[in-house]
Design a protein around this motif. Structure first.
Motif, PDB file in Angstrom:
ATOM      1  N   THR A  30      -0.195  16.020   4.477  1.00  0.00           N
ATOM      2  CA  THR A  30      -0.365  14.647   5.034  1.00  0.00           C
ATOM      3  C   THR A  30       0.603  13.993   5.816  1.00  0.00           C
ATOM      4  OG1 THR A  30      -2.018  14.316   3.180  1.00  0.00           O
ATOM      5  CG2 THR A  30      -1.557  12.512   4.539  1.00  0.00           C
ATOM      6  N   SER A  55     -12.873   3.386  -0.946  1.00  0.00           N
ATOM      7  CA  SER A  55     -12.048   4.574  -1.262  1.00  0.00           C
ATOM      8  C   SER A  55     -12.355   5.576  -0.069  1.00  0.00           C
ATOM      9  CB  SER A  55     -12.290   5.109  -2.582  1.00  0.00           C
ATOM     10  OG  SER A  55     -11.427   6.205  -2.447  1.00  0.00           O
ATOM     11  N   MET A  61      -4.323   4.525  -5.409  1.00  0.00           N
ATOM     12  CA  MET A  61      -3.627   4.636  -4.528  1.00  0.00           C
ATOM     13  C   MET A  61      -2.223   5.189  -4.835  1.00  0.00           C
ATOM     14  SD  MET A  61      -3.674   1.859  -1.433  1.00  0.00           S
ATOM     15  CE  MET A  61      -3.826   0.386  -2.062  1.00  0.00           C
ATOM     16  N   ASN A  95      -9.959  11.801   1.302  1.00  0.00           N
ATOM     17  CA  ASN A  95      -8.769  12.269   2.206  1.00  0.00           C
ATOM     18  C   ASN A  95      -9.341  13.246   3.010  1.00  0.00           C
ATOM     19  OD1 ASN A  95      -6.312  12.860   3.195  1.00  0.00           O
ATOM     20  ND2 ASN A  95      -5.307  13.333   1.229  1.00  0.00           N
ATOM     21  N   LYS A 125     -13.316   6.029  -8.830  1.00  0.00           N
ATOM     22  CA  LYS A 125     -13.764   5.783  -7.265  1.00  0.00           C
ATOM     23  C   LYS A 125     -12.718   5.554  -6.491  1.00  0.00           C
ATOM     24  CE  LYS A 125     -18.256   3.964  -8.728  1.00  0.00           C
ATOM     25  NZ  LYS A 125     -18.111   3.223  -9.929  1.00  0.00           N
ATOM     26  N   TYR A 126     -11.301   5.538  -6.622  1.00  0.00           N
ATOM     27  CA  TYR A 126     -10.239   5.364  -5.828  1.00  0.00           C
ATOM     28  C   TYR A 126      -9.207   6.278  -5.490  1.00  0.00           C
ATOM     29  CZ  TYR A 126     -12.422   0.894  -5.608  1.00  0.00           C
ATOM     30  OH  TYR A 126     -13.372  -0.167  -5.342  1.00  0.00           O
ATOM     31  N   CYS A 175      -5.455   8.815   5.712  1.00  0.00           N
ATOM     32  CA  CYS A 175      -4.948  10.080   4.798  1.00  0.00           C
ATOM     33  C   CYS A 175      -4.068   9.423   4.166  1.00  0.00           C
ATOM     34  CB  CYS A 175      -4.462  11.072   5.756  1.00  0.00           C
ATOM     35  SG  CYS A 175      -5.586  11.723   6.962  1.00  0.00           S
ATOM     36  N   ALA A 176      -2.970   8.648   4.278  1.00  0.00           N
ATOM     37  CA  ALA A 176      -1.882   8.237   3.310  1.00  0.00           C
ATOM     38  C   ALA A 176      -2.279   7.245   2.509  1.00  0.00           C
ATOM     39  CB  ALA A 176      -0.704   7.517   4.361  1.00  0.00           C
ATOM     40  N   TYR A 177      -3.205   6.206   2.495  1.00  0.00           N
ATOM     41  CA  TYR A 177      -3.438   5.284   1.536  1.00  0.00           C
ATOM     42  C   TYR A 177      -4.779   5.356   1.134  1.00  0.00           C
ATOM     43  CZ  TYR A 177       1.127   4.181   3.801  1.00  0.00           C
ATOM     44  OH  TYR A 177       2.196   4.218   4.196  1.00  0.00           O
ATOM     45  N   ALA A 178      -5.723   6.087   1.779  1.00  0.00           N
ATOM     46  CA  ALA A 178      -7.034   6.409   1.227  1.00  0.00           C
ATOM     47  C   ALA A 178      -7.980   5.193   1.057  1.00  0.00           C
ATOM     48  CB  ALA A 178      -7.052   7.151   0.224  1.00  0.00           C
ATOM     49  N   GLN A 179      -7.686   4.008   1.342  1.00  0.00           N
ATOM     50  CA  GLN A 179      -8.583   2.831   1.243  1.00  0.00           C
ATOM     51  C   GLN A 179      -8.854   1.840   2.467  1.00  0.00           C
ATOM     52  OE1 GLN A 179      -7.288   0.454  -2.124  1.00  0.00           O
ATOM     53  NE2 GLN A 179      -7.605   2.293  -3.525  1.00  0.00           N
ATOM     54  N   GLN A 211       6.746   9.158   8.037  1.00  0.00           N
ATOM     55  CA  GLN A 211       5.345   9.184   7.911  1.00  0.00           C
ATOM     56  C   GLN A 211       4.975   7.659   8.060  1.00  0.00           C
ATOM     57  OE1 GLN A 211       3.373  10.330   4.261  1.00  0.00           O
ATOM     58  NE2 GLN A 211       1.500   9.842   4.962  1.00  0.00           N
ATOM     59  N   LEU A 212       5.584   6.801   7.453  1.00  0.00           N
ATOM     60  CA  LEU A 212       5.153   5.283   7.467  1.00  0.00           C
ATOM     61  C   LEU A 212       5.590   5.194   8.967  1.00  0.00           C
ATOM     62  CD1 LEU A 212       4.333   2.724   5.824  1.00  0.00           C
ATOM     63  CD2 LEU A 212       6.773   2.439   5.340  1.00  0.00           C
ATOM     64  N   ASN A 231       9.106  10.331   3.845  1.00  0.00           N
ATOM     65  CA  ASN A 231       8.188   9.046   3.621  1.00  0.00           C
ATOM     66  C   ASN A 231       8.580   8.111   4.828  1.00  0.00           C
ATOM     67  OD1 ASN A 231       7.484   9.930   1.131  1.00  0.00           O
ATOM     68  ND2 ASN A 231       9.010   8.860  -0.171  1.00  0.00           N
ATOM     69  N   VAL A 234       0.704  -1.278  -0.173  1.00  0.00           N
ATOM     70  CA  VAL A 234       0.106   0.012  -0.020  1.00  0.00           C
ATOM     71  C   VAL A 234       0.866   1.185  -0.077  1.00  0.00           C
ATOM     72  CG1 VAL A 234      -1.734  -0.924   1.082  1.00  0.00           C
ATOM     73  CG2 VAL A 234      -0.236  -0.205   2.550  1.00  0.00           C
ATOM     74  N   ASP A 235       2.191   1.105   0.096  1.00  0.00           N
ATOM     75  CA  ASP A 235       3.060   2.157   0.252  1.00  0.00           C
ATOM     76  C   ASP A 235       4.001   2.358  -0.923  1.00  0.00           C
ATOM     77  OD1 ASP A 235       4.049   4.449   2.401  1.00  0.00           O
ATOM     78  OD2 ASP A 235       5.609   4.042   1.087  1.00  0.00           O
ATOM     79  N   TYR A 292      -3.588   6.506   8.728  1.00  0.00           N
ATOM     80  CA  TYR A 292      -3.393   5.685   7.567  1.00  0.00           C
ATOM     81  C   TYR A 292      -4.295   5.798   6.333  1.00  0.00           C
ATOM     82  CZ  TYR A 292      -3.335   0.976   5.291  1.00  0.00           C
ATOM     83  OH  TYR A 292      -3.230  -0.102   4.419  1.00  0.00           O
ATOM     84  N   LYS A 299       5.400   5.493  -1.895  1.00  0.00           N
ATOM     85  CA  LYS A 299       6.085   6.757  -1.725  1.00  0.00           C
ATOM     86  C   LYS A 299       7.688   6.637  -2.104  1.00  0.00           C
ATOM     87  CE  LYS A 299       2.836   9.166   1.169  1.00  0.00           C
ATOM     88  NZ  LYS A 299       2.680   8.064   2.422  1.00  0.00           N
ATOM     89  N   THR A 307      -2.621   8.814  -5.836  1.00  0.00           N
ATOM     90  CA  THR A 307      -2.737   9.689  -4.717  1.00  0.00           C
ATOM     91  C   THR A 307      -1.509   9.867  -4.132  1.00  0.00           C
ATOM     92  OG1 THR A 307      -4.924   8.713  -4.290  1.00  0.00           O
ATOM     93  CG2 THR A 307      -4.093   9.728  -2.558  1.00  0.00           C
ATOM     94  N   GLN A 308      -0.641   9.168  -3.858  1.00  0.00           N
ATOM     95  CA  GLN A 308       0.571   9.057  -3.323  1.00  0.00           C
ATOM     96  C   GLN A 308       1.529   9.967  -4.166  1.00  0.00           C
ATOM     97  OE1 GLN A 308       1.799   5.375  -1.459  1.00  0.00           O
ATOM     98  NE2 GLN A 308      -0.123   4.900  -1.107  1.00  0.00           N
ATOM     99  N   GLN A 322       1.224  13.299  -3.688  1.00  0.00           N
ATOM    100  CA  GLN A 322       1.710  13.871  -2.223  1.00  0.00           C
ATOM    101  C   GLN A 322       3.108  13.937  -2.310  1.00  0.00           C
ATOM    102  OE1 GLN A 322       0.341  10.991   0.759  1.00  0.00           O
ATOM    103  NE2 GLN A 322      -1.777  11.497   0.386  1.00  0.00           N
TER     104      GLN A 322
END
Lengths: 399, 298
Positions: free
Chosen positions: B146, B126, A244, B129, A269-270, B215-219, B13-14, B10, A216-217, B213, A219, A247-248, A251
């Motif tokens: 974020t 989803s 995802m 944010n 939607k995502y 905010c960072a990964y949105a799901q 944050q993680l 990064n 999921v990360d 979480y 970045k 979005t990242q 960021q």
């Protein structure tokens, strides 16, 4: 009494048998060209089977209504495979016995693979609208191409090639980065074909990054991209991950356009509308296209609103066009001078196969402007480009 | 250089999300020696709570209000859920062998995951944010709010927790119960209350973690908590399970390790590296970096 009865019976049977032989011996002059179809018309995958059957029938009926192929009517014979290999094989033999000149199908990849060796041996012209596996047109053991088998749907990796060309031609991209899920045939296949095509057309691939299923990360990978400053990022994964990743990316300050394949459907939607704005993906089918809308209206009128309708209906309509076009080009006779057995002869079928391969360029299809087939008989055709605009997925037409 | 600093951000944050989750693990382990495997799934529930508020109220209220309600609601749900699970599933097993408790925790974890799958479906939802204020620039580098807010919120939460445990009476009670339940009880501390409180605080931290979480990964997805939970567990073990500063240290260390591995192009090995760290720690320093070595008396 009994004896007489049995004699009469024996004579009757003999007469019948003789009569049948006589029927066989003298070949009938036919004014019909038989096109066979097999698909799962019942069972769990009937949605696909019926969509293909209806889409194709719609075109064959149009052709017949307009006078047929050089004056010959097309006779469509469709058999249910129930999605089973054995049923499909039996149905195929039956169609061959019934004098089939061309075959549209099978629908599912598995049953198509079951039929292909037989179709190749008998050299029946074959066009599938929906089977995407590589092995449909190429013998996986020997690497030899089945010269008689074609398809109207593109194989997955074709999208990578198209998106690279689009990036170069329409977006003026000079550099690109790629991020994809490893171990996933779809994502890896698209990424590989994109990078290869970039090499051919002169886009510099400045960064390639992979990630594992379930990550999921992203970045870290995306931060690395920022310093390379690519013009586009190709992200050929499935929509949840793509959402995802984008979005990242925003960021960490990566602002360029993202491109993807048809796995992007519903991506809006995502990820947020702002993050996605301007991003583009490839799709096989465009329901907002005028031609497709018109097709859908005719389809519903003929088969009812409950009949399954999806992209395979359109691809089957195109497959029927490919077949009819080839039948037309290969038919060198008229109903006045046709000889018995002309349409079932090997020479005719060979002409049809050749016509599919070499003369499909002018076909004005629902999913493409013109078909041509590469050395592996996979179609080189248009794709539909979809752009994300303010949270909507808007078609930008064929490319 | 900007890339290196970007990667560091990064990692922080993680790491702060791992640290928040690891704190919950560590506190619970500290007080009743239970590896609460349902802890990651509490975060999942928190994420769904945030999703629910963000998507159902956004047509009635302005964005700021919805975001605030989502934050409060998620933390509240997580706190209640954590304390509730303790009451229903763990309290009746207080005198049972530790293994039964562990198995119960795994059961609770599966229960929550499957329930979420039943209610919300297997696909991801989803989450809009919550911190939707873009990013700012430091020189040539873009830093998202974020990331900045995640870091700030976690540092504040950890500071508050430290003060609470060190300076307040309830904090003292918690430390006493974790030292020795029997003696603490003799001193007039109610261990059941204290344990419930510990679960509630740990789960509230998980609630904060779930918001950060999202905010960072949105799901939000039914199984999102399991990997997150496992990694936070590794972080807690690395720092020394039971130790609060250890959990924070471990969280940041794991975040840094993951980012480092990904940034050099080995992202596919990320999970493998994290669990390799677990194995190495268990072999060479089972008590963790800041953990106390306990001598088992027979």
């Amino acid at each position: 009494m009994k004896k007489i009865f049995s004699i009469v019976l024996a004579v009757a049977m003999l007469a019948t048998a003789l009569f049948m032989f006589a029927g066989c011996g003298e070949k009938k002059v036919t004014n019909e060209i038989v096109v066979g179809m097999i698909g799962p018309y019942t069972g769990g995958t009937a949605q696909y089977g019926l969509a293909v059957q209806n889409g194709a029938k719609l075109y064959f009926d149009e052709v017949n209504a307009a006078g047929g192929v050089n004056g010959f009517k097309i006779k469509v014979v469709a058999y249910d495979s129930k999605g089973e290999d054995a049923e499909a094989n039996t149905a195929f033999s039956r169609l061959v016995d019934e004098g089939m000149s061309a075959f549209l199908g099978e629908v599912l990849t598995g049953t198509t693979l079951a039929i292909v060796p037989d179709a190749f041996e008998k050299q029946i012209p074959m066009v599938t609208a929906s089977a995407t596996a590589d092995a449909v047109t190429v013998n996986p053991d020997t690497g030899a191409v089945y010269n008689n088998v074609f398809r109207t749907c593109f194989i997955d990796s074709f999208q990578g090639i198209k998106m690279a060309q689009y990036a170069k031609e329409k977006l003026g991209a000079k550099t690109a980065a790629v991020i994809y899920q490893t171990g996933d045939d779809y994502a890896e296949g698209l990424a590989k074909s994109f990078v290869e095509e970039c090499g051919k057309i002169g886009i510099d691939v400045v960064a390639e990054a992979a990630y594992a299923k379930g990550d999921v990360d992203f970045k870290s990978q995306l931060t690395n991209f920022v310093s390379k400053n690519p013009d586009v990022v190709f992200c050929p994964n499935y929509y949840q991950d793509d959402g995802m990743i984008i979005t990242q990316a925003r960021q960490v300050g990566l602002t360029c356009k993202f491109l993807g394949g048809d796995g992007w459907g519903n991506v809006t939607k995502y990820a947020s509308a702002e993050d996605l704005n301007g991003c583009l993906y490839a799709s096989a089918f465009d329901e907002s296209d005028e031609k497709v809308k018109e097709f859908k209206a005719k389809y519903i009128e003929k088969f009812g609103a409950d009949a399954p309708f999806n992209m395979f209906s359109a691809l089957a309509y195109d497959a029927a066009k490919v077949i009819v076009n080839a039948l037309q080009k290969a038919t060198a006779v008229t109903p006045d001078n046709v000889k018995a057995g002309y349409f079932t002869s090997d020479a005719y079928k060979a002409d049809v196969i050749n016509a599919i391969k070499t003369q499909s360029g002018s076909i004005d299809g629902l999913t493409t402007n013109g078909y041509s087939f590469d050395e592996k008989n996979n179609p080189i055709k248009s794709i539909t480009i979809v752009e994300c605009v303010n949270g909507e997925e808007v078609s930008r037409g064929l490319y | 250089m900007t890339t290196v600093i970007g990667q560091l951000i990064n990692a922080l944050q993680l790491g702060s999300i791992y640290a928040l989750v690891a704190l919950g693990y560590s506190m619970v382990y500290g007080i009743i020696s239970l590896l609460n495997f349902a802890h990651g799934d509490i975060i999942m529930v928190g994420a769904y709570a945030a999703w629910f508020i963000m998507t159902s109220l956004n047509s009635f209220l302005p964005f700021g209000a919805v975001a605030a309600i989502a934050v409060v609601f998620s933390i509240l749900i997580c706190t209640l859920l954590g304390a509730g699970i303790e009451k229903v599933a763990y309290a009746p097993l207080r005198s049972a062998p530790r293994l039964s408790l562990l198995i119960t925790a795994i059961g609770v974890s599966y229960f929550l995951e499957n329930m979420a799958q039943m209610i919300f479906g297997a696909g991801a939802k989803s989450v809009p944010n919550i911190i939707s204020i873009g990013s700012f620039h430091v020189g040539k580098m873009t830093v998202s709010w974020t990331s900045a807010i995640t870091l700030i919120v976690s540092v504040i939460s950890m500071a508050v927790l430290t003060v609470f445990v060190k300076k307040t009476k309830m904090g003292k009670a918690m430390r006493a119960v974790s030292e020795d339940v029997g003696t603490a009880q003799l001193m007039g501390i109610n261990p059941n209350k204290t344990i419930s409180l510990t679960f509630a605080i740990g789960s509230a931290l998980a609630g904060i973690g779930s918001i950060l979480y999202c905010c960072a990964y949105a799901q939000a997805s039914p199984t999102m908590g399991s990997m997150l939970g496992l990694k936070a567990f590794v972080a807690a073990v690395l720092g020394g399970i039971g130790s609060i500063p250890g959990a924070v240290l471990g969280g940041f260390a794991i975040g840094l390790a993951e980012t480092l591995v990904s940034s050099v192009g080995l992202s596919v090995w990320k999970d493998a590296i994290v669990f390799a760290i677990l194995i190495i720690v268990l072999i060479f320093k089972p008590a963790g970096i800041l953990g106390k070595k306990k001598i088992e008396k027979v």
